[in-house]
Design an enzyme around this catalytic site. Structure first.
Site, PDB file in Angstrom:
ATOM      1  CE  LYS A 163     -19.532 -57.703 -34.447  1.00  4.53           C
ATOM      2  NZ  LYS A 163     -20.659 -56.787 -34.383  1.00  4.53           N
ATOM      3  CD  GLU A 190     -17.072 -57.155 -37.115  1.00  6.29           C
ATOM      4  OE1 GLU A 190     -17.406 -55.976 -36.878  1.00  6.29           O
ATOM      5  OE2 GLU A 190     -17.841 -57.987 -37.602  1.00  6.29           O
ATOM      6  CE  LYS A 226     -18.956 -53.213 -37.423  1.00  3.78           C
ATOM      7  NZ  LYS A 226     -20.187 -53.914 -37.849  1.00  3.78           N
ATOM      8  NE  ARG A 233     -31.543 -44.846 -43.717  1.00  2.00           N
ATOM      9  CZ  ARG A 233     -31.755 -44.299 -44.928  1.00  2.00           C
ATOM     10  NH1 ARG A 233     -32.270 -45.036 -45.903  1.00  2.00           N
ATOM     11  NH2 ARG A 233     -31.441 -43.036 -45.173  1.00  2.00           N
TER      12      ARG A 233
END
Ligand code: 13P
Length: 342
Positions: free
Chosen positions: A221, A179, A137, A46
């Site tokens: 978003k 979002e 976020k 990753r």
């Protein structure tokens, strides 16, 4: 709270020709992405994959205003020991952090979700700020299915949680990306997506107002207003652009500096074409800057080109740079399909 600093970051997120790289896949989601290219998902793989993207120097510097990271990544070092946060900053981009703990089943509302993660969030935000995050976020998920889903209950609890999260972020001098994603998975048409998106946004901005969130220091978003993937009647690029801008003009206050779209399962080129059409045709009718915060639509091509092999790093970085450039042009309304082959 330093609103000037928050406003500055919020504006920079959608600076001309720039948008956000969403690289905040949870451990479960990145495993699914790696499964698709037959690569084992380990801490090192990753790291290698994400470091490869962050070191695509020209793409990062010219087109990526910020990168959304997952908790593991914001703490990780590059192979040479440099913190990945520093690699991002060195490219002139701003590190951000996903802070929600995912969408969980909503009690009493079968088939609907509510996003969790508020417990301990104040303390986590403090630490993330120290680690370098300047924005965060939180993703809420609103499904469309039949006539009963989404319920007003689902939209209202998700909007409430988004506003609580946003208020805590601003207290910590971190810009909240809010979002509320209306999913494009169903067979609904574009009109139904319009209605649900408009209702969701109006509910969200009511909550943000009620909880005293300063819109100048936020970034929205959203999904685009688009027909569900399984809808037999797909809308044209122009229809998506027109409906999306009309919906936002009705529901998003002018005080919001930047709107950055999620790609939500659109093809790479559709996500670019839609953003471009909005900026090309409606720039003078929009009080906010409109850009991208794509996960899949920026990463699908480099992921495939990489395939987990060190010898493919240059090709994967080129694939990422191409999508970043295409979306950077779309942010200015200067993209056309002919540029895809160039
Ligand atoms: P997609 O662009 O793949 O929808 O991901 C963006 C994102 O950050 C979703 O939360």
């Amino acid at each position: 709270m330093n609103l000037d600093a928050l406003n500055d970051v919020a504006i920079r997120m959608a600076a001309p020709g720039k948008g956000i790289l969403a690289a905040d896949e949870s451990t479960g989601t990145i495993k699914k992405r790696f499964d698709s290219i037959d690569v084992a998902s380990t801490e090192d793989s990753r790291r290698d994959y994400r470091e490869m993207l962050f070191r695509a120097e020209t793409a990062m510097r010219e087109h990526i205003s910020g990168v959304i990271l997952f908790d593991e990544t914001i703490r990780q070092n590059a192979a040479d020991g440099t913190p990945l946060v520093k690699v991002i900053e060195a490219a002139g981009s701003i590190p951000g952090i996903k802070v929600d703990k995912g969408a969980k089943d909503l009690a009493g509302a079968e088939g609907e979700k509510v996003t969790e993660g508020l417990d301990g969030l104040r303390e986590r935000l403090k630490e993330y700020y120290e680690l370098g995050a300047r924005f965060a976020k939180w993703r809420a998920v609103i499904d469309i299915a039949g006539n009963e889903i989404p319920s007003g209950y689902c939209i209202s609890v998700n909007a409430h949680a988004l506003a609580r999260y946003a208020a805590l972020c601003q207290e910590a001098n971190i810009v909240p990306i809010v979002e509320p994603e209306v999913l494009m998975d169903g067979d609904h048409d574009i009109e139904r997506c319009y209605d649900v998106t408009e209702f969701t946004l109006k509910t969200l901005f009511d909550e943000l107002f009620a909880q005293d969130v300063a819109l100048e220091g936020t970034v929205l978003k959203p999904n685009m207003v688009i027909a569900g993937k399984k809808c037999p009647k797909q809308a044209s690029v122009e229809e998506v652009a027109e409906a999306t801008v009309r919906c936002f003009r009705s529901a998003v206050p002018a005080a919001v500096p930047s709107i950055v779209f999620l790609s939500g399962g659109q093809s790479d080129e559709d996500a670019t074409a839609h953003l471009n059409a909005m900026n090309e045709a409606y720039a003078d009718q929009m009080p906010w800057a409109l850009s991208f915060s794509y996960g899949r639509a920026l990463q699908a091509a480099p992921l495939k080109a990489w395939g987990g092999k060190a010898e493919n790093v240059a090709a994967a970085q080129a694939a990422f740079a191409h999508r970043a450039r295409m979306n950077g042009l779309a942010q200015k309304g200067e993209w056309n399909a002919g540029l895809e082959a160039a």
